[in-house]
Structures are given as structure tokens and as C-alpha cells.
Design a protein around this motif. Structure first.
Motif, PDB file in Angstrom:
ATOM      1  N   MET A  51       0.831  -1.215   0.000  1.00 34.48           N
ATOM      2  CA  MET A  51       0.000   0.000   0.000  1.00 34.48           C
ATOM      3  C   MET A  51       0.861   1.259   0.000  1.00 34.48           C
ATOM      4  O   MET A  51       0.565   2.223  -0.719  1.00 34.48           O
ATOM      5  N   ALA A  52       1.939   1.260   0.783  1.00 38.31           N
ATOM      6  CA  ALA A  52       2.824   2.431   0.822  1.00 38.31           C
ATOM      7  C   ALA A  52       3.492   2.638  -0.529  1.00 38.31           C
ATOM      8  O   ALA A  52       3.627   3.773  -0.997  1.00 38.31           O
ATOM      9  N   GLN A  57       7.843   2.876   3.219  1.00 38.36           N
ATOM     10  CA  GLN A  57       7.695   1.555   2.627  1.00 38.36           C
ATOM     11  C   GLN A  57       8.908   0.684   2.952  1.00 38.36           C
ATOM     12  O   GLN A  57       8.767  -0.502   3.271  1.00 38.36           O
ATOM     13  N   GLN A  58      10.094   1.255   2.892  1.00 32.58           N
ATOM     14  CA  GLN A  58      11.300   0.482   3.191  1.00 32.58           C
ATOM     15  C   GLN A  58      11.355   0.071   4.663  1.00 32.58           C
ATOM     16  O   GLN A  58      11.762  -1.044   4.987  1.00 32.58           O
ATOM     17  N   ILE A  59      10.939   0.948   5.556  1.00 34.31           N
ATOM     18  CA  ILE A  59      10.916   0.619   6.983  1.00 34.31           C
ATOM     19  C   ILE A  59       9.932  -0.526   7.242  1.00 34.31           C
ATOM     20  O   ILE A  59      10.235  -1.468   7.982  1.00 34.31           O
ATOM     21  N   VAL A  60       8.774  -0.450   6.608  1.00 38.67           N
ATOM     22  CA  VAL A  60       7.782  -1.515   6.761  1.00 38.67           C
ATOM     23  C   VAL A  60       8.328  -2.820   6.188  1.00 38.67           C
ATOM     24  O   VAL A  60       8.165  -3.894   6.782  1.00 38.67           O
ATOM     25  N   MET A  61       9.025  -2.740   5.054  1.00 38.24           N
ATOM     26  CA  MET A  61       9.591  -3.934   4.436  1.00 38.24           C
ATOM     27  C   MET A  61      10.647  -4.573   5.350  1.00 38.24           C
ATOM     28  O   MET A  61      10.700  -5.792   5.491  1.00 38.24           O
ATOM     29  N   LEU A  62      11.468  -3.750   5.994  1.00 40.77           N
ATOM     30  CA  LEU A  62      12.465  -4.279   6.916  1.00 40.77           C
ATOM     31  C   LEU A  62      11.803  -4.947   8.126  1.00 40.77           C
ATOM     32  O   LEU A  62      12.259  -5.993   8.597  1.00 40.77           O
ATOM     33  N   ALA A  63      10.716  -4.370   8.605  1.00 42.11           N
ATOM     34  CA  ALA A  63       9.969  -4.983   9.701  1.00 42.11           C
ATOM     35  C   ALA A  63       9.378  -6.319   9.252  1.00 42.11           C
ATOM     36  O   ALA A  63       9.376  -7.296  10.010  1.00 42.11           O
TER      37      ALA A  63
END
Length: 58
Positions: free
Chosen positions: A16-17, A36-42
Motif C-alpha cells: 500500500m505504501a 515503505q522500506q521501513i515496513v519492508m524491513l519490519a
């Protein structure tokens, strides 16, 4: 189950981001892509935890 749902939710939030960033330009786009990258790392961290969880056998 909770960890699996967390992984799925983070994957959806990442998509979504990324989709939202497509509608933005300039600094706003960069901020959305950073989110989006922070969410992907999580998501990657949660998936790694899921891989290391020992599932009890019935």
C-alpha cells in the motif's frame, strides 16, 4: 498464528505504501518510499522470527 498474521499485514502495508508513493512527487514521494522500506524491513524481521519459531507437534 499471530506472527504469521503480522507478516501478512506488514506485507500488505508495504504494498500500500509503495502504491501510494506512485501518486506522489518529489520529497513527498521520497518520504513515502522511506516508510515503505521501513515496513519492508519490519516484514523481513518478522519473517525471520517466523522461520525460527519451533512449531509444537501434536
Amino acid at each position: 498464528d499471530l506472527l504469521a498474521h503480522t507478516c501478512e499485514s506488514l506485507a500488505q502495508a508495504s504494498v500500500m505504501a509503495s502504491d501510494f508513493a506512485d501518486y506522489l512527487e518529489g520529497p513527498h514521494r521520497h518520504k513515502a518510499m522511506a516508510i515503505q522500506q521501513i515496513v519492508m524491513l519490519a516484514e523481513l524481521a518478522a519473517n525471520r522470527m517466523l522461520d525460527n519459531v519451533a512449531i509444537p507437534k501434536p
